[in-house]
Design a protein around this motif. Structure first.
Motif, short mmCIF file in Angstrom:
data_model
loop_
_atom_site.label_atom_id
_atom_site.label_comp_id
_atom_site.label_asym_id
_atom_site.label_seq_id
_atom_site.Cartn_x
_atom_site.Cartn_y
_atom_site.Cartn_z
N GLN A 50 0.83 -1.21 0.00
CA GLN A 50 0.00 0.00 0.00
C GLN A 50 0.86 1.26 0.00
O GLN A 50 0.48 2.28 -0.60
N TYR A 51 2.01 1.22 0.67
CA TYR A 51 2.90 2.39 0.66
C TYR A 51 3.48 2.61 -0.74
O TYR A 51 3.59 3.76 -1.20
N THR A 54 0.88 4.20 -2.90
CA THR A 54 0.75 5.63 -2.61
C THR A 54 1.89 6.41 -3.22
O THR A 54 1.69 7.47 -3.84
N VAL A 127 5.83 12.64 0.57
CA VAL A 127 5.65 11.33 1.21
C VAL A 127 6.53 11.34 2.45
O VAL A 127 7.64 11.88 2.42
N CYS A 129 7.62 9.05 6.26
CA CYS A 129 7.46 7.85 7.08
C CYS A 129 8.07 8.09 8.45
O CYS A 129 8.95 8.94 8.62
N CYS A 216 9.14 3.05 1.97
CA CYS A 216 8.05 2.06 1.98
C CYS A 216 8.43 0.75 2.66
O CYS A 216 7.61 -0.18 2.69
N LYS A 221 9.31 0.26 11.43
CA LYS A 221 8.03 0.95 11.64
C LYS A 221 7.24 0.22 12.72
O LYS A 221 7.30 -1.00 12.84
N PHE A 230 3.17 6.24 8.08
CA PHE A 230 3.38 6.62 6.70
C PHE A 230 2.29 7.60 6.30
O PHE A 230 1.14 7.45 6.71
#
Length: 235
Positions: A50-51, A54, A127, A129, A216, A221, A230
């Motif tokens: 999903q990252y 995006t 973007v 994170c 990503c 994380k 994110f």
């Protein structure tokens, strides 16, 4: 050969299957060295599907708007004495304040340049994170994507001349509620921090997307603590 990098294990023959993330079942893991024909940075698997989706969308929207874009990577720093007392809510508000401040600075710069004449403008696409150091304190990586007819390079955050890096530094200071100190910019500019991407040059896009895919990766994380790991611009 089986692959197991913290996500559900699949055989090599099934590597393209969607493996759910063990800490967040809404996310899926990505192990392939390309995404929608674009290369991703090897050695950082698994990445989060999903990252990557995006990130791909942000690049796509930028190149739909501008024939030439500047992609810059910066890592803002939180002073340890401030970081030690920050709550989950503080961290989320910090990101929101930083982005609002940076957008305001870019808007003001456009107004200054366009006085009496037309000047190109840029949307601020980004973007970001959130990752954790070994000692458990969060840190951030940011990617900004801008119209290269407005900003051609990032510059030095300690330059006596106003440039993109000093504007990012000022926005970060503002988000932290501190008075700007040009001699201590509180942003780290990594090696090869900028990429020039042209709409008709697929190789330039490959280089930039490959580097940007680092944001990503799943490693470092945290999930389930009330803080987003994110985020990205939506338009």
């Amino acid at each position: 050969m089986a692959l197991n990098h913290g996500c559900q294990t699949y055989s090599k023959g099934d590597i393209r299957m969607r493996a759910r993330h063990p800490e967040n079942p809404n996310l899926h893991c990505h192990y392939v060295e390309e995404f929608k024909t674009l290369p991703v940075l090897p050695g950082n698997f698994p990445m989060v599907t999903q990252y990557l989706e995006t990130l791909h969308s942000v690049f796509e929207r930028a190149l739909n708007d501008y024939r030439r874009i500047l992609v810059v990577r910066v890592d803002p720093k939180i002073p340890s004495e401030i970081n030690a007392r920050m709550t989950v809510g503080d961290h989320q508000r910090l990101i929101d304040r930083f982005l609002r401040s940076f957008k305001s600075i870019i808007k003001s710069d456009h107004q200054r340049r366009s006085r009496g004449d037309w000047a190109p403008h840029t949307k601020v696409r980004y973007v970001w994170c959130r990752e954790f150091y070994q000692e458990g304190k969060p840190h951030y990586h940011f990617l900004f994507i801008l119209n290269r007819d407005v900003y051609h390079q990032i510059g030095s955050p300690c330059s006596p001349q106003e440039n993109l890096a000093t504007r990012i530094s000022r926005a970060w200071y503002s988000a932290l509620g501190l008075e700007w100190n040009q001699n201590c910019p509180l942003i780290h500019i990594p090696d090869q921090p900028q990429y020039w991407v042209d709409r008709d040059d697929v190789h330039s896009l490959h280089r930039a997307f490959r580097r940007a895919s680092y944001l990503c990766k799943s490693d470092s994380k945290h999930y389930g603590d009330g803080m987003r790991s994110f985020g990205a611009s939506r338009s």
